[in-house]
Design an enzyme around this catalytic site. Structure first.
Site, PDB file in Angstrom:
ATOM      1  N   ASN A 149       0.794  -1.219   0.000  1.00  0.00           N
ATOM      2  CA  ASN A 149       0.000   0.000   0.000  1.00  0.00           C
ATOM      3  C   ASN A 149       0.832   1.278   0.000  1.00  0.00           C
ATOM      4  O   ASN A 149       0.296   2.365  -0.209  1.00  0.00           O
ATOM      5  CB  ASN A 149      -0.943   0.008   1.210  1.00  0.00           C
ATOM      6  CG  ASN A 149      -0.211  -0.251   2.514  1.00  0.00           C
ATOM      7  OD1 ASN A 149       0.292  -1.360   2.714  1.00  0.00           O
ATOM      8  ND2 ASN A 149      -0.140   0.730   3.380  1.00  0.00           N
ATOM      9  N   CYS A 321      -3.580   4.829   7.204  1.00  0.00           N
ATOM     10  CA  CYS A 321      -3.797   4.170   8.493  1.00  0.00           C
ATOM     11  C   CYS A 321      -2.654   4.403   9.473  1.00  0.00           C
ATOM     12  O   CYS A 321      -2.792   4.192  10.664  1.00  0.00           O
ATOM     13  CB  CYS A 321      -3.978   2.666   8.286  1.00  0.00           C
ATOM     14  SG  CYS A 321      -5.401   2.258   7.260  1.00  0.00           S
TER      15      CYS A 321
END
Length: 374
Positions: A149, A321
């Site tokens: 990611n 995140c």
């Protein structure tokens, strides 16, 4: 000034057709577990979406478990497999660059006595030889992502499958496919190679708060959320019918835009490569064409983000995140130095981006880097 959004890896702009599907589904407000006509209509929406997502994954509809998102899917898979396999083995093999929703549950299991082996991914390449060697010592399960990611590195999950099969360990293979789902050359590879895989709606033009876990037939995971017995008893709770409807539609729509996204990625690489003395492109040998990691010499990432934000350009410093939690573990695993990590930003492309936006981004990033370089 219109916003220029290059943070689709954090969350992609929902497709118009997905928003329409959600609105229509939310008007069917019956509980899907009810047996009256309103409930039956709501249930039909869920099952039609399940079929659409299964078609995108090349699996059976009954192998799809709807969840509240990619992180929940990862947690359900990891804690479920740990419980399912603990008597056989308390050894887990993963990598040093997993998303926090995989890394943190595995750390929790480590504190509970599980042995954790983390395979290196330097340069965005999975050390398959090391994986093969570790598998010879057995494992309860393996959890390795499809695409990173932060760097866009695409890991060879077919090689992971072969290594597991050669080892005779009987390890189950879970894959965090949240970033890679529908973005790789072979969209069949997830179901072909994995026993379980996590996916998320809002990475492919659906809505936030909806995900799914692919669970291959024959694997009997324990229930993750107890209650009314929805999702074959594995994930209780009244389903998000509108979000699920949007997810099903988004899967079909996203595949139409893959080539466009790749062209934007290649355009950005070409423009930014012209400033190689100032900007380093962290491009793994094998990658998805939706995430571009860029290190700017002498400019801290948060400074660059704030400067671009003044031009209404949105990029990120890495995973949304973990954006406020210190240096990136994924970038360290990739092999970047502390200084390089501090100057690294992530550009991620979506279906609604244009070539003109890419040109504006590159121009502003380059001029800002030259102005702010220490």
């Amino acid at each position: 000034m219109d916003m220029i959004y290059f943070d689709s890896a954090a969350t992609a702009r929902p497709f118009d057709c997905a928003l329409t599907a959600a609105a229509e589904a939310y008007s069917v407000y019956g509980n899907p577990s009810s047996v009256h006509s309103a409930g039956i209509k709501a249930k039909a929406i869920i099952e039609n979406s399940r079929k659409s997502i299964a078609t995108a994954l090349y699996c059976k509809p009954e192998e799809i478990i709807f969840t509240g998102g990619g992180s929940e899917s990862n947690n359900q898979a990891i804690f479920g497999l740990a419980k399912l396999r603990a008597r056989r083995s308390k050894r887990i093999i993963t990598t040093d660059s997993e998303h926090p929703s995989v890394a943190r549950p595995i750390e929790a299991l480590e504190k509970d006595g599980f042995e954790i082996v983390r395979i290196a991914t330097k340069g965005g390449e999975l050390d398959i030889d090391s994986l093969q060697k570790e598998l010879e010592n057995g494992a309860a399960f393996v959890s390795i992502m499809l695409a990173n990611n932060e760097t866009g590195a695409k890991y060879d999950i077919a090689a992971v499958r072969r290594a597991i099969d050669r080892s005779g360990s009987g390890a189950i293979f879970h894959c965090d496919a949240v970033q890679g789902f529908l973005k790789t050359a072979d969209i069949r590879e997830i179901a072909k190679n994995c026993d379980l895989a996590s996916i998320s709606a809002h990475k492919v033009g659906g809505l936030k708060g909806v995900g799914a876990l692919y669970c291959k037939g024959g694997i009997k995971l324990p229930a993750f959320i107890l209650g009314g017995g929805q999702e074959n008893g594995l994930r209780s709770g009244t389903e998000n019918v509108g979000g699920i409807a949007a997810f099903g539609v988004a899967c079909g729509e996203f595949t139409k835009h893959r080539e466009h996204i790749s062209s934007l990625y290649n355009k950005a690489v070409g423009l930014l490569s012209e400033e190689s003395g100032l900007i380093t492109l962290n491009i793994p040998k094998t990658h998805i064409d939706s995430i571009l990691s860029v290190s700017v010499k002498g400019v801290r990432s948060e400074v660059m983000l704030n400067a671009l934000n003044l031009h209404n350009i949105c990029i990120s410093a890495g995973s949304a995140c973990s954006a406020r939690k210190g240096p990136s573990g994924a970038l360290s695993a990739y092999g970047l130095s502390k200084e390089e990590i501090e100057g690294t930003v992530r550009i991620s492309f979506g279906a609604y981006n244009t070539v003109e936006e890419v040109c504006q981004l590159a121009e502003k990033l380059i001029t800002t880097a030259k102005r702010l370089k220490r």
